[in-house]
Design an enzyme around this catalytic site. Structure first.
Site, PDB file in Angstrom:
ATOM      1  N   ALA A 219       5.915   0.533 -34.492  1.00 38.58           N
ATOM      2  CA  ALA A 219       5.610   0.890 -35.884  1.00 38.58           C
ATOM      3  C   ALA A 219       6.796   0.597 -36.798  1.00 38.58           C
ATOM      4  O   ALA A 219       6.632   0.072 -37.909  1.00 38.58           O
ATOM      5  CB  ALA A 219       5.233   2.362 -35.967  1.00 38.58           C
TER       6      ALA A 219
ATOM      7  N   LEU B 290       1.425 -22.391  -4.338  1.00 39.22           N
ATOM      8  CA  LEU B 290       2.151 -21.858  -3.195  1.00 39.22           C
ATOM      9  C   LEU B 290       1.202 -21.492  -2.063  1.00 39.22           C
ATOM     10  O   LEU B 290       0.099 -20.996  -2.294  1.00 39.22           O
ATOM     11  CB  LEU B 290       2.937 -20.605  -3.601  1.00 39.22           C
ATOM     12  CG  LEU B 290       4.072 -20.794  -4.612  1.00 39.22           C
ATOM     13  CD1 LEU B 290       4.725 -19.456  -4.905  1.00 39.22           C
ATOM     14  CD2 LEU B 290       5.101 -21.789  -4.098  1.00 39.22           C
TER      15      LEU B 290
ATOM     16  N   TYR C 102       9.238  -1.589 -36.188  1.00 41.33           N
ATOM     17  CA  TYR C 102       9.387  -3.049 -36.259  1.00 41.33           C
ATOM     18  C   TYR C 102       8.395  -3.635 -37.264  1.00 41.33           C
ATOM     19  O   TYR C 102       8.754  -4.484 -38.091  1.00 41.33           O
ATOM     20  CB  TYR C 102       9.171  -3.675 -34.880  1.00 41.33           C
ATOM     21  CG  TYR C 102       9.300  -5.187 -34.890  1.00 41.33           C
ATOM     22  CD1 TYR C 102       8.188  -5.991 -35.165  1.00 41.33           C
ATOM     23  CD2 TYR C 102      10.522  -5.811 -34.664  1.00 41.33           C
ATOM     24  CE1 TYR C 102       8.296  -7.368 -35.208  1.00 41.33           C
ATOM     25  CE2 TYR C 102      10.641  -7.194 -34.705  1.00 41.33           C
ATOM     26  CZ  TYR C 102       9.526  -7.962 -34.975  1.00 41.33           C
ATOM     27  OH  TYR C 102       9.640  -9.321 -35.024  1.00 41.33           O
TER      28      TYR C 102
ATOM     29  N   ARG D 162      -0.881 -25.328 -16.189  1.00 38.18           N
ATOM     30  CA  ARG D 162      -0.740 -26.009 -14.902  1.00 38.18           C
ATOM     31  C   ARG D 162      -1.913 -26.942 -14.615  1.00 38.18           C
ATOM     32  O   ARG D 162      -1.741 -28.034 -14.097  1.00 38.18           O
ATOM     33  CB  ARG D 162      -0.613 -25.004 -13.752  1.00 38.18           C
ATOM     34  CG  ARG D 162      -0.575 -25.729 -12.394  1.00 38.18           C
ATOM     35  CD  ARG D 162      -0.001 -24.894 -11.292  1.00 38.18           C
ATOM     36  NE  ARG D 162      -0.740 -23.662 -11.063  1.00 38.18           N
ATOM     37  CZ  ARG D 162      -0.360 -22.740 -10.190  1.00 38.18           C
ATOM     38  NH1 ARG D 162       0.739 -22.898  -9.501  1.00 38.18           N
ATOM     39  NH2 ARG D 162      -1.072 -21.640 -10.025  1.00 38.18           N
TER      40      ARG D 162
ATOM     41  N   CYS E  14     -36.780 -11.083   0.345  1.00 39.82           N
ATOM     42  CA  CYS E  14     -37.968 -11.383  -0.441  1.00 39.82           C
ATOM     43  C   CYS E  14     -38.423 -12.770  -0.017  1.00 39.82           C
ATOM     44  O   CYS E  14     -37.668 -13.738  -0.132  1.00 39.82           O
ATOM     45  CB  CYS E  14     -37.653 -11.364  -1.937  1.00 39.82           C
ATOM     46  SG  CYS E  14     -39.034 -11.939  -2.960  1.00 39.82           S
TER      47      CYS E  14
ATOM     48  N   CYS F  86     -40.198 -16.242  -6.624  1.00 38.29           N
ATOM     49  CA  CYS F  86     -39.502 -15.098  -7.222  1.00 38.29           C
ATOM     50  C   CYS F  86     -38.484 -15.627  -8.231  1.00 38.29           C
ATOM     51  O   CYS F  86     -37.654 -16.481  -7.902  1.00 38.29           O
ATOM     52  CB  CYS F  86     -38.812 -14.276  -6.141  1.00 38.29           C
ATOM     53  SG  CYS F  86     -37.767 -12.950  -6.793  1.00 38.29           S
TER      54      CYS F  86
ATOM     55  N   GLU G 247       5.453 -18.049 -16.207  1.00 41.27           N
ATOM     56  CA  GLU G 247       4.159 -17.382 -16.271  1.00 41.27           C
ATOM     57  C   GLU G 247       3.978 -16.737 -17.637  1.00 41.27           C
ATOM     58  O   GLU G 247       4.865 -16.025 -18.130  1.00 41.27           O
ATOM     59  CB  GLU G 247       4.088 -16.314 -15.178  1.00 41.27           C
ATOM     60  CG  GLU G 247       2.705 -16.038 -14.664  1.00 41.27           C
ATOM     61  CD  GLU G 247       2.186 -17.131 -13.741  1.00 41.27           C
ATOM     62  OE1 GLU G 247       1.021 -17.026 -13.322  1.00 41.27           O
ATOM     63  OE2 GLU G 247       2.931 -18.092 -13.440  1.00 41.27           O
TER      64      GLU G 247
ATOM     65  N   LYS H 266       5.689 -11.757  -7.944  1.00 40.78           N
ATOM     66  CA  LYS H 266       4.700 -12.786  -8.287  1.00 40.78           C
ATOM     67  C   LYS H 266       3.820 -12.229  -9.399  1.00 40.78           C
ATOM     68  O   LYS H 266       2.953 -11.398  -9.164  1.00 40.78           O
ATOM     69  CB  LYS H 266       3.857 -13.170  -7.073  1.00 40.78           C
ATOM     70  CG  LYS H 266       2.904 -14.328  -7.347  1.00 40.78           C
ATOM     71  CD  LYS H 266       2.159 -14.724  -6.080  1.00 40.78           C
ATOM     72  CE  LYS H 266       1.274 -15.949  -6.340  1.00 40.78           C
ATOM     73  NZ  LYS H 266       0.230 -15.674  -7.361  1.00 40.78           N
TER      74      LYS H 266
ATOM     75  N   CYS I 125     -39.890  -9.327  -8.354  1.00 37.43           N
ATOM     76  CA  CYS I 125     -41.270  -9.834  -8.375  1.00 37.43           C
ATOM     77  C   CYS I 125     -42.272  -8.881  -7.729  1.00 37.43           C
ATOM     78  O   CYS I 125     -43.477  -9.169  -7.726  1.00 37.43           O
ATOM     79  CB  CYS I 125     -41.341 -11.194  -7.684  1.00 37.43           C
ATOM     80  SG  CYS I 125     -41.049 -11.119  -5.895  1.00 37.43           S
TER      81      CYS I 125
END
Length: 654
Positions: free
Chosen positions: A33, A82, A35, A133, A416, A421, A167, A112, A403
């Protein structure tokens, strides 16, 4: 309130410092707030004094041009995925392969992060391109949106060409706030932080990206001219350029240290600011990395040590029954919402009614739910100690929920049997258009749902009779989108035979079995049960399924084959085979070869060989590369002919 140019310049410097602490150091000095208030004052001053606006002002870091499309862009060096390891033994085996050859190797371990991988290209110190990527060779160009990620530097104090990779994520806190905003605005919620990050980075309107509070955490480099000796030095250099440091990064010498850091990270997982799905382990010495090299898909010097599935307790409040393309009924539990690894889980599969009975799962039970691999929700068991008398048995249905056709109840599965169907037909068409079948671009689940609702299609044949005016009736379809879908449907004609066989969705017949069947030509589905049983890898269930499917759908199959005219290039040619040592032989390839195994497999198949994935007494040849593993031992046990790559090439030249 800013009153002078001096105060204006001081405010820019202060806001940039606040941003650095918030995004790079994860140590906010003031609240959001405060900022925002300081930022708005800066913006108001610039609106009144446009001639004084500075290039390094937080308001000027990015433009706001809406994008029309994302172009494809090649990476200068490939972005690899990986290999995963899932437990202590797999990690030990991975480490031993490296330490046996390089006893002095050390390993960099880091969390990760579950986000979107991004490649930043800098030239002469300026950010020139930001590319997702994608397939590793090329991705989508998202430079404008990437410039809205607050801790991606537009300029760096380094003039050589360099690719910095990392990432793009959204913190758990910002993710929850974003979903709260969307809930209040009656907008669809994001399933998890990774989806939110991906969707935010790929917005066509970059102003939306700017609002999403994305972060960029670097984890490596692509093309570069650095002269460092270790991976850790590379990471430290990236941080020195102004990027965020990776939290909980460590340098380890042995298995024990790596395991200790792994378990520490698991303990920190719930408290970590972002979603994690494992720990990345990378050989630190760059000369060893170079010597280890790569497989077809992954670096041999790195792996992802995956976290075990998380489990939570919640309550079953209802059960619905879903109908698959084979007619199999799958019971799905409706759950009191529970958060697991950043995703809100409201449903979980119960697999089948036999399993419900076996596990004694009841309606209103408290149950243990896991996301296996942090992806698929499953119910593990009921917590019987919580039962209070409100529980009741989950009843196996007698008629189809779609059905109303009477169901066939076998020992394990319930079916079924109505071929018309609508649920079966829809699921069959979704599979028909899927990536491993006819791969019809633009024909996804929602489009197929609409086509059924409008009664425009009832089976695969109807797809090829669709007209432009039919598609224009669908929601969000305009001329260009409709024409693109029609073109994609027509493009799916003349498919490889195996794709069409796989597209039929025959029970127990997947991609591999479809490729085997395709070798026997266009009329392969007319074969008898005994003939199917003679084929490599085919058992009784598969053979009977093929015979029963053809008997029930003969007219439809013939019409579909006549319309699509599949290519029969996979048929074994007797003349071509006769001169090869590999003709009519069953061959398994294992280990690392100089060419991708699939390339050799294609060559051998063209010579009449049958390629198998497993070694048995029926195997004629095992082709071995480096790190052949257990298949080599099994082949020796069965007396299988073993050829190395050099010997294989010699025979191929004859």
């Amino acid at each position: 309130m800013i009153k002078s140019q001096k105060e204006y310049l001081e405010r820019i410097e202060y806001l940039n410092t606040l941003s650095h602490h918030y995004y790079n150091l994860d140590e906010p000095i003031v609240s959001d707030a405060v900022y925002d208030e300081l930022y708005q004052e800066l913006k108001a001053y610039e609106e009144k004094n446009p001639s004084q606006i500075q290039a390094n002002s937080p308001t000027q870091k990015v433009g706001a041009t809406a994008l029309n499309q994302f172009n494809k862009n090649p990476h200068l060096t490939r972005m690899w995925s990986l290999d995963d390891v899932f437990n202590h033994n797999e990690l030990q085996a991975w480490l031993q392969r490296i330490l046996k050859a390089y006893p002095s190797a050390s390993f960099v371990c880091s969390p990760k992060l579950d986000g979107v991988s991004l490649n930043l290209l800098y030239q002469k110190g300026k950010l020139m391109k930001a590319t997702t990527r994608g397939n590793g060779l090329e991705g989508e160009l998202v430079t404008t949106n990437a410039k809205h990620v607050a801790n991606i530097s537009h300029t760096i104090p380094y003039n050589e060409e360099i690719e910095i990779r990392g990432e793009v994520i959204i913190s758990k806190e910002d993710f929850n706030a974003l979903n709260e905003e969307r809930l209040n605005a009656n907008e669809p919620l994001f399933a998890n932080p990774r989806n939110a990050a991906s969707g935010s980075l790929r917005q066509l309107d970059s102003k939306i990206t700017k609002k999403r509070k994305l972060q960029f955490i670097p984890w490596g480099v692509g093309k570069h001219s650095l002269n460092f000796l270790s991976f850790k030095e590379c990471l430290d250099f990236i941080v020195s350029l102004g990027f965020s440091a990776i939290k909980h990064l460590s340098l380890n010498k042995n298995h024990q240290e790596i395991e200790a850091n792994y378990h520490t990270l698991i303990q920190e997982r719930e408290r970590f600011f972002a979603l994690l799905d494992g720990m990345v382990i990378v050989v630190n010495e760059l000369n060893i990395q170079k010597e280890l090299g790569y497989t077809q898909k992954s670096p041999k010097f790195a792996c992802a040590y995956k976290f075990p599935a998380l489990e939570k307790h919640t309550k079953i409040v209802g059960v619905i029954n879903q109908v698959g393309r084979s007619g199999a009924i799958t019971p799905v539990a409706l759950l009191e919402p529970v958060e697991i690894a950043g995703a809100i889980i409201t449903k979980a599969t119960l697999h089948n009614y036999s399993e419900i009975e076996k596990k004694n799962i009841m309606l209103n039970d408290r149950v243990v739910v896991i996301r296996s691999g942090d992806v698929i929700p499953k119910i593990i068991k009921p917590l019987e100690s919580y039962r209070d008398g409100s529980q009741c048995k989950i009843i196996r249905p007698k008629v189809c929920p779609i059905c109303s056709h009477e169901l066939l109840c076998e020992e394990i599965f319930t079916y079924c049997q109505n071929l018309n169907c609508s649920a079966r037909l829809k699921e069959s068409l979704i599979h028909f258009a899927s990536k491993d079948a006819l791969n019809i671009q633009g024909l996804g689940d929602k489009v197929i749902e609409q086509l059924f609702e409008e009664k425009l299609i009832f089976n695969a044949l109807d797809l090829y009779a669709l007209k432009l005016e039919d598609l224009m009736r669908l929601d969000k379809f305009k001329i260009k989108k409709a024409q693109n879908l029609l073109d994609a449907i027509q493009k799916s004609k003349n498919p490889p035979l195996w794709r069409l066989i796989n597209a039929l969705g025959i029970e127990h017949i997947g991609k591999g079995a479809s490729k085997t069947l395709a070798k026997y030509g266009l009329y392969v589905l007319e074969k008898s049960e005994d003939e199917f049983l003679e084929m490599e890898g085919f058992g009784v269930e598969m053979a009977r399924s093929l015979v029963n499917f053809y008997a029930s759908n003969q007219e439809f199959i013939q019409s579909l084959f006549d319309l699509l005219n599949p290519k029969n290039s996979d048929i074994i040619e007797e003349k071509q085979e006769s001169s090869s040592i590999f003709s009519h032989k069953t061959i398994v390839l294992t280990g690392t070869l100089s060419k991708p195994r699939q390339e050799y497999a294609q060559i051998l198949e063209n010579l009449g060989a049958k390629i198998s994935s497993s070694v048995s007494a029926k195997t004629d040849f095992l082709i071995v590369g480096e790190n052949a593993g257990s298949k080599l031992s099994l082949a020796q046990k069965h007396g299988v002919n073993i050829l190395n790559e050099e010997e294989l090439l010699k025979y191929l030249k004859e």
